[in-house]
Write an enzyme that holds these catalytic residues in place. Structure first.
Site, PDB file in Angstrom:
ATOM      1  CG  ASP A   1      -1.862  12.189 -12.484  1.00  0.00           C
ATOM      2  OD1 ASP A   1      -1.863  10.969 -12.229  1.00  0.00           O
ATOM      3  OD2 ASP A   1      -2.300  12.943 -11.792  1.00  0.00           O
TER       4      ASP A   1
ATOM      5  CG  ASN B   1       3.285   7.555  -6.039  1.00  0.00           C
ATOM      6  OD1 ASN B   1       3.979   8.454  -6.745  1.00  0.00           O
ATOM      7  ND2 ASN B   1       2.356   8.124  -5.740  1.00  0.00           N
TER       8      ASN B   1
END
Ligand code: IPE
Ligand code: IPE
Ligand code: MG
Length: 228
Positions: free
Chosen positions: A16, A64
């Site tokens: 991330d 996502n």
């Protein structure tokens, strides 16, 4: 081989911070994802050299898809480019590719590339690189529970046997970069007794030395599994 390297067999990473890495440099988010691919390349090499049996990387979550279409396209494009450029190195370095998640529903050209990559690396033995694509932990559990029910037995062992990660060693260590302290629907079942390691490092800045640091940290932990 040091003790740390012997101890952790399976490490997973929530990669991330690509967007924030780009933002800090006044660059578009795609530049962060591109830099993220460079980090993937280095960490896969390091994992092989450190003797990890399995490295599972969260590349694209089932959530996502909520991102703008342009960013989703950029991510899929980078994935394709990465497979094309790095497959030969995987083959040469005895790395077996595995994909977890609901990846067969991705675009046909991506699926074809993935199938070819899986096929070409299927006999490799040193390290398994499991890439989580269109992966959600809850989705994986639903699919595993359905498969277990179809096989006529719902219990912890039968669900575990139908998870996407069934043939990988148990998860030892989960790393998340970028300072967020959450699982974001990653490996929910497998995290039951995994050690968790959070670092502020943004994914594009994560190096082999950072991985080593996390493994050293893991080696010092006392895993009790509920016992003494
Ligand atoms: C991780 O970086 C890459 C993917 C989720 C594919 P992000 O894109 O989430 O980066 P941040 O969290 O916005 O910084
Ligand atoms: C998790 O990161 C997914 C991947 C790294 C592929 P996100 O950036 O999507 O997670 P949230 O939205 O911060 O929970
Ligand atoms: Mg993020």
């Amino acid at each position: 081989m040091s003790d740390t390297q012997k101890l952790a067999r399976h490490v997973a990473i929530i990669m991330d911070g690509n967007g924030r890495w780009a933002q800090k440099r006044f660059l578009p988010r795609v530049a962060g994802h591109r830099a993220g691919v460079e980090a993937v390349r280095k960490i896969v090499r390091a994992a092989g050299e450190m003797g990890l049996e399995a490295l599972t990387l969260y590349a694209f979550s089932s959530e996502n898809w909520k991102r703008p279409a342009g960013e989703v396209n950029d991510l899929m494009g980078l994935m394709k480019k990465f497979l094309l450029s790095d497959l030969d190195e995987f083959v040469a370095n005895d790395i077996r590719l595995k994909i977890i998640g609901d990846w067969r529903g991705l675009a046909p050209d991506v699926v074809a590339l993935l199938e070819d990559a899986l096929d070409r690396t299927s006999g490799n033995k040193r390290t398994t690189l499991a890439v989580a694509l269109n992966y959600g932990g809850q989705d994986e559990l639903v699919r595993a529970a359905k498969a277990a029910a179809e096989a006529g037995e719902i219990n912890a062992d039968s669900i575990a046997a139908h998870l996407d990660t069934a043939e990988l060693p148990p998860l030892d260590l989960l790393i998340r970069t970028s300072g967020e302290v959450r699982l974001s629907n990653f490996l929910l079942w497998q995290c039951a007794y995994a050690e968790l390691y959070f670092t502020d490092r943004l994914w594009p800045d994560f190096t082999a030395a950072d991985l080593k640091l996390a493994l050293d940290h893991f080696a010092r932990r006392d895993r009790r599994y509920g016992g003494l």
